[in-house]
Design a protein around this motif. Sequence first.
Motif, PDB file in Angstrom:
ATOM      1  N   ALA A 166       1.342  -1.102  -0.088  1.00 61.37           N
ATOM      2  CA  ALA A 166       0.282  -0.072  -0.039  1.00 61.37           C
ATOM      3  C   ALA A 166       0.599   1.502   0.008  1.00 61.37           C
ATOM      4  O   ALA A 166       0.653   2.397  -0.369  1.00 61.37           O
ATOM      5  CB  ALA A 166      -0.796  -0.274   1.556  1.00 61.37           C
ATOM      6  N   TRP A 221      -9.356  -4.606  -2.236  1.00 61.42           N
ATOM      7  CA  TRP A 221      -7.868  -3.555  -2.127  1.00 61.42           C
ATOM      8  C   TRP A 221      -6.041  -4.099  -2.613  1.00 61.42           C
ATOM      9  O   TRP A 221      -5.762  -3.263  -2.698  1.00 61.42           O
ATOM     10  CB  TRP A 221      -7.936  -3.540  -0.297  1.00 61.42           C
ATOM     11  CG  TRP A 221      -7.036  -2.047   0.446  1.00 61.42           C
ATOM     12  CD1 TRP A 221      -6.569  -1.199  -0.330  1.00 61.42           C
ATOM     13  CD2 TRP A 221      -5.856  -3.084   0.827  1.00 61.42           C
ATOM     14  NE1 TRP A 221      -5.725  -1.087   0.347  1.00 61.42           N
ATOM     15  CE2 TRP A 221      -5.121  -1.894   1.295  1.00 61.42           C
ATOM     16  CE3 TRP A 221      -5.821  -4.402   1.634  1.00 61.42           C
ATOM     17  CZ2 TRP A 221      -3.678  -2.121   2.285  1.00 61.42           C
ATOM     18  CZ3 TRP A 221      -4.534  -4.500   2.538  1.00 61.42           C
ATOM     19  CH2 TRP A 221      -3.651  -3.118   2.872  1.00 61.42           C
ATOM     20  N   ARG A 233      -4.849  -0.625   6.109  1.00 61.40           N
ATOM     21  CA  ARG A 233      -5.832   0.273   4.838  1.00 61.40           C
ATOM     22  C   ARG A 233      -5.205   1.661   5.032  1.00 61.40           C
ATOM     23  O   ARG A 233      -5.569   2.610   4.974  1.00 61.40           O
ATOM     24  CB  ARG A 233      -7.221  -0.510   4.473  1.00 61.40           C
ATOM     25  CG  ARG A 233      -7.186  -0.760   3.335  1.00 61.40           C
ATOM     26  CD  ARG A 233      -8.486  -1.662   3.214  1.00 61.40           C
ATOM     27  NE  ARG A 233      -9.690  -1.322   3.206  1.00 61.40           N
ATOM     28  CZ  ARG A 233     -10.708  -2.071   3.050  1.00 61.40           C
ATOM     29  NH1 ARG A 233     -11.418  -3.169   3.352  1.00 61.40           N
ATOM     30  NH2 ARG A 233     -11.810  -1.301   2.504  1.00 61.40           N
ATOM     31  N   LEU A 234      -6.069   1.925   6.430  1.00 53.44           N
ATOM     32  CA  LEU A 234      -6.075   3.493   6.926  1.00 53.44           C
ATOM     33  C   LEU A 234      -4.646   4.277   7.438  1.00 53.44           C
ATOM     34  O   LEU A 234      -4.822   5.389   6.422  1.00 53.44           O
ATOM     35  CB  LEU A 234      -6.854   2.994   8.248  1.00 53.44           C
ATOM     36  CG  LEU A 234      -7.399   4.466   9.331  1.00 53.44           C
ATOM     37  CD1 LEU A 234      -8.194   5.312   8.176  1.00 53.44           C
ATOM     38  CD2 LEU A 234      -7.516   4.435  10.257  1.00 53.44           C
ATOM     39  N   GLU A 267      -3.938   4.909   3.673  1.00 52.31           N
ATOM     40  CA  GLU A 267      -4.122   6.087   2.958  1.00 52.31           C
ATOM     41  C   GLU A 267      -3.970   7.389   4.430  1.00 52.31           C
ATOM     42  O   GLU A 267      -3.813   7.893   3.181  1.00 52.31           O
ATOM     43  CB  GLU A 267      -6.035   6.363   4.128  1.00 52.31           C
ATOM     44  CG  GLU A 267      -6.641   6.488   2.771  1.00 52.31           C
ATOM     45  CD  GLU A 267      -8.459   6.451   3.583  1.00 52.31           C
ATOM     46  OE1 GLU A 267      -8.773   4.957   3.453  1.00 52.31           O
ATOM     47  OE2 GLU A 267      -8.752   7.072   3.986  1.00 52.31           O
ATOM     48  N   ALA A 295      -0.781   9.600   3.132  1.00 47.73           N
ATOM     49  CA  ALA A 295      -0.328   9.096   1.340  1.00 47.73           C
ATOM     50  C   ALA A 295      -0.260  10.437   0.379  1.00 47.73           C
ATOM     51  O   ALA A 295       0.363  11.702   0.086  1.00 47.73           O
ATOM     52  CB  ALA A 295      -1.838   8.498   0.888  1.00 47.73           C
ATOM     53  N   TYR A 324      -5.530   7.911  13.898  1.00 49.08           N
ATOM     54  CA  TYR A 324      -4.872   6.365  12.942  1.00 49.08           C
ATOM     55  C   TYR A 324      -5.488   5.808  13.911  1.00 49.08           C
ATOM     56  O   TYR A 324      -6.187   5.069  14.126  1.00 49.08           O
ATOM     57  CB  TYR A 324      -4.098   6.403  12.497  1.00 49.08           C
ATOM     58  CG  TYR A 324      -4.004   4.829  12.570  1.00 49.08           C
ATOM     59  CD1 TYR A 324      -4.571   3.877  11.271  1.00 49.08           C
ATOM     60  CD2 TYR A 324      -2.459   4.270  13.390  1.00 49.08           C
ATOM     61  CE1 TYR A 324      -4.234   2.764  11.224  1.00 49.08           C
ATOM     62  CE2 TYR A 324      -2.775   3.397  13.638  1.00 49.08           C
ATOM     63  CZ  TYR A 324      -3.392   2.331  12.743  1.00 49.08           C
ATOM     64  OH  TYR A 324      -2.858   0.837  12.223  1.00 49.08           O
TER      65      TYR A 324
END
Length: 382
Positions: A22, A59, A305-306, A309, A312, A326
């Motif tokens: 990711a 995902w 995932r979080l 994100e 990013a 988070y």
Amino acid sequence: MVTDFDIVILGGGLNGAALACALANGPHAVAVVEPHPPAAPTEAWDSRIYAYSPGNVGWMKALGGWDESVRAQAVFQMRIHGDAGGRLSFDALDAGLPELAWIAENGRLQASLWRAFQASVNVTTIAARAEAVTWNPDGHHRLHLAGGDSLRARLLVAADGAQSWLRGQAGIGIRSEDYRHVGVVANFETEKPHRGTAFQWFRPDGVLAWLPLPGKHISMVWSTPPEHAAELQALDGDQLARKVAAAGGHGLGPLRRITPAAGFPLVRRRADEWVRPGLVLLGDAAHTVHPLAGQGVNLGFRDSRLLAEMLASGGDPGEIGRLAGYAARRMEDVASMQFTTGGLKKLFARRDGLTQFMRNAGMSLAGGFDPINQALTRHAVL
Ligand SMILES: Cc1cc2nc3c(=O)[nH]c(=O)nc-3n(C[C@H](O)[C@H](O)[C@H](O)COP(=O)(O)OP(=O)(O)OC[C@H]3O[C@@H](n4cnc5c(N)ncnc54)[C@H](O)[C@@H]3O)c2cc1C
């Protein structure tokens, strides 16, 4: 030699590897430190088989981390049986979904995730064990590797599993509760096709699950008290196959064991802190749950995932304000899964007649009431 990275992920199991994928196209220079990189998959079945939610599979596919080498079986239906006639059924078709979950081997998925992040220039893999840490108040922590090299990171990620070495080095405490269950796992060939059905039985001796694998194969997880687990593990292949077939009412005909039985003690854990300046714990390093809902690694994927994100947009990945945000957002998902799986395990462990009647009636009632049934299904597919 000291090498600088923005983010160093300690542990390249499913959670560390998924996070590396990711982050692979993001703004940060990332290193994955793992002493045991995954071996090339063979035709033999892996004993570690898990259920993955469609949300997490989608995902990983989007990240290029779930490729065609992953031998996966879609689950279209789930049939759950209580210990006195209670029943719950979930159907993908009824919920308007293509499938309820995917079942696949740990080893092949891990190898596929590794191929994906190793193709990125942003990610460096380091085959070494971490042996010491020098903590800095400003978050630029230094990880010392076996062999003498060290890595400086603005963010250190503990993805080193339930016994997390890095969590221990940070002196972060852990609250744990022994479920007094061992998860006995083995894979079997079946006589009859499973048609993408997962089965689960809440029994006086624990929780038995059959997860469908490609072809006429299933993976069994029998979560049961340690004494019974030892008895199951002492059986030879034919004896275990007969026992497991009988426990499942011979629904798929006679079984043939195709991998040796293995046992995993089951413990609920939650680390007291998930973030500090320049440090985050995720996956099993932060929390573990009973496998009866098939959610352990799915919670870890939702952590990754979080986190990916939120990182990013660039900037300092170890900045505590963002990391605290988070952790706060992940807390509810983990707490509710620990509450639900722990509660179900306890509810079915009670032997008194009234509780037995109520839990089975409750299951049938919930199963017959579409809104509850569909709400439960939708939560499981995230
Ligand atoms: C019986 C059973 C059934 C399960 N079924 C399901 C299921 O159906 N669905 C589901 O979602 N989950 C399931 N789970 C949970 C799932 O197995 C775990 O949540 C998941 O494997 C944890 O992955 P991880 O990457 O966090 O940790 P791990 O897989 O433990 O990986 C940690 C990595 O860190 C590395 N490491 C450790 N120490 C160091 C160090 N000092 N330096 C460098 N590297 C280090 C290790 O080599 C390892 O590769 C099940 C668990 C059990 C026991």
